[in-house]
Scaffold this motif. Structure first.
Motif, PDB file in Angstrom:
ATOM      1  N   HIS A 223      48.161  41.497 130.094  1.00 55.52           N
ATOM      2  CA  HIS A 223      48.787  41.379 128.772  1.00 55.52           C
ATOM      3  C   HIS A 223      48.169  42.420 127.840  1.00 55.52           C
ATOM      4  N   SER A 224      49.005  43.164 127.133  1.00 48.13           N
ATOM      5  CA  SER A 224      48.498  44.263 126.307  1.00 48.13           C
ATOM      6  C   SER A 224      47.617  43.764 125.164  1.00 48.13           C
ATOM      7  N   LEU A 225      47.892  42.582 124.616  1.00 46.53           N
ATOM      8  CA  LEU A 225      47.044  42.049 123.556  1.00 46.53           C
ATOM      9  C   LEU A 225      45.666  41.675 124.100  1.00 46.53           C
ATOM     10  N   ARG A 226      45.631  41.157 125.303  1.00 45.21           N
ATOM     11  CA  ARG A 226      44.346  40.849 125.935  1.00 45.21           C
ATOM     12  C   ARG A 226      43.561  42.134 126.178  1.00 45.21           C
ATOM     13  N   LEU A 227      44.236  43.184 126.621  1.00 47.53           N
ATOM     14  CA  LEU A 227      43.560  44.461 126.836  1.00 47.53           C
ATOM     15  C   LEU A 227      43.057  45.044 125.518  1.00 47.53           C
ATOM     16  N   SER A 228      43.793  44.805 124.432  1.00 50.41           N
ATOM     17  CA  SER A 228      43.337  45.283 123.127  1.00 50.41           C
ATOM     18  C   SER A 228      42.033  44.605 122.715  1.00 50.41           C
ATOM     19  N   VAL A 229      41.940  43.306 122.968  1.00 49.32           N
ATOM     20  CA  VAL A 229      40.699  42.583 122.660  1.00 49.32           C
ATOM     21  C   VAL A 229      39.534  43.154 123.461  1.00 49.32           C
ATOM     22  N   LYS A 230      39.748  43.351 124.756  1.00 49.30           N
ATOM     23  CA  LYS A 230      38.679  43.859 125.621  1.00 49.30           C
ATOM     24  C   LYS A 230      38.268  45.272 125.219  1.00 49.30           C
TER      25      LYS A 230
END
Length: 325
Positions: A223-230
Motif C-alpha cells: 500500500h502506497s500510504l504504508r510505504l510513505s510512513v516507512k
C-alpha cells in the motif's frame, strides 16, 4: 515531511469521500491539505539553503518562522479536529497518525533544543549582543571642558580610604550582583515566541512508531500510504536519531515486504508505490560508499556494523520478482 505527494493525494481523496457524512472533518482535511502543500514547498526551500542564517531576515529568518508556524497550526487542527474523529477509517487513521509524526519531525529538524541537525537555529534573532564582550568606553580626559588634545590629565587629589579592613555596613564590601532571574541567560531560539524550545525528539520518535504500527496492522504490504510512513520514518531515523544502520534496516525490510505482497492495486497507487520503492532502495545504501562500506565520516561506525551493513545493503529479488512491486 508533512507531507509527501502520496499523503496529499490521500488527503484530497478522503476529504472528498467523507464530505457527505462529516462536513466538519472534510473541511479540516482540506485545510490541512492546503497547509501541507505550502509547508512542503517551504521545507524544500529550506533544505536547499541547508543552513538558516539569522542575519538575512527577509530571506532566511522569515522562512524559519513560516515553517514553524505552519507546522504548529497544522498540528493543532490535526489533534483537535481530525484525530478524535478518525474512528475505524483505516487509511484515514494511518494518515492522521503519520501527519502528527511528520509535524513533530519538522519541530525536531528546525526547532529542537538541543539541536540535532544543522537545519534549525540555536541562537536568538539577529546578531546576539549577549555573546560578544562589551568594550568599556574610554574615559574622557577633558571632563567636558575644552577639547582633548592628547595631553596627560593633571593629577587628582587622592580620595581618603577607610583604615578598617571590615565594612562598616552590611551593604558595603563589594559589587552587588543582579537579583535572581535577571542575570545573563542563554539566548533562546528566534521562534521561541511561536513554539517552546524543548526536546521534541522522543515524542516524534514515539509518534512514528505508533504510525508504523497502525500502518502494519491496517494496510497491506505494498500500500502506497504504508510505504510513505516507512519512508519518512527511515528518513527521521537517519536525519534526527542518527541511527543510520536502523534507517537502512527499515528500508530493506520494507522493500522485502513489498516483494512478498500479493494484493492488487490500481495504476495510480502502483506508480506511487514504484516511486517510493525507488526512494527506499536509495535509502538502503544511504551513508555507504560505492563498495557498500561505511564512509569514514560516519560517526560511531564500528567494524561489525560495517561488514553487516555492506553484506545486506543490496537485496536480490526472488525469481519472477524483477519488478519491485
Amino acid at each position: 515531511m508533512a507531507s509527501s505527494e502520496v499523503d496529499q493525494k490521500f488527503l484530497g481523496r478522503l476529504a472528498k469521500a467523507i464530505e457527505p457524512s462529516n462536513p466538519l472533518l472534510s473541511s479540516m482535511l482540506f485545510k490541512i491539505l492546503g497547509l501541507s502543500i505550502n509547508l512542503a514547498a517551504q521545507t524544500v526551500k529550506a533544505r536547499k539553503q541547508r543552513k538558516l542564517d539569522t542575519t538575512r531576515t527577509t530571506q532566511s529568518l522569515d522562512l524559519y518562522f513560516h515553517i514553524i508556524w505552519l507546522a504548529r497550526e497544522g498540528l493543532i487542527m490535526l489533534e483537535q479536529y481530525v484525530l478524535p474523529m478518525v474512528g475505524d477509517h483505516g487509511e484515514l487513521k494511518v494518515l492522521a497518525y503519520k501527519l502528527r509524526a511528520s509535524f513533530y519531525y519538522i519541530f525536531v529538524l528546525f526547532h529542537n533544543n538541543p539541536p540535532v541537525s544543522t537545519m534549525g537555529l540555536s541562537t536568538s534573532q539577529g546578531s546576539d549582543t549577549t555573546a560578544r564582550p562589551q568594550t568599556p568606553p574610554m574615559p574622557r580626559l577633558d571632563k567636558g571642558k575644552g577639547v582633548d588634545r592628547g595631553e596627560p590629565a593633571p593629577p587628582e587629589t587622592p580620595t581618603p580610604t577607610r583604615s578598617s579592613l571590615q565594612p562598616t555596613h552590611p551593604i558595603e564590601g563589594g559589587p552587588v550582583g543582579p537579583p535572581p532571574g535577571f542575570g545573563p541567560q542563554a539566548p533562546e531560539p528566534a521562534a521561541a515566541f511561536l513554539l517552546p524550545a524543548v526536546d521534541y525528539l522522543p515524542t516524534a520518535h514515539q509518534y512514528f512508531k505508533e504510525a508504523e504500527s497502525y500502518a502494519d496492522t491496517l494496510l497491506w504490504g505494498s500500500h502506497s500510504l504504508r510505504l510513505s510512513v516507512k519512508t519518512e520514518f527511515a528518513a527521521f531515523l537517519y536525519d534526527c536519531v542518527h541511527d543510520r544502520e536502523g534507517s537502512r534496516r527499515l528500508a530493506r525490510k520494507t522493500v522485502a515486504e513489498v516483494y512478498d505482497a500479493s494484493e492488487g492495486m490500481d495504476d495510480d497507487m502502483f506508480n506511487d508505490a514504484c516511486e517510493l520503492v525507488t526512494v527506499l532502495g536509495k535509502m538502503m545504501k544511504r551513508g555507504l560508499g560505492s563498495n557498500n562500506t561505511l564512509r569514514p565520516s560516519t560517526p560511531g561506525a564500528s567494524q561489525g556494523t560495517t561488514s553487516q551493513a555492506g553484506s545486506a545493503a543490496t537485496i536480490v529479488p526472488t525469481a519472477g520478482m524483477e519488478n519491485p512491486i
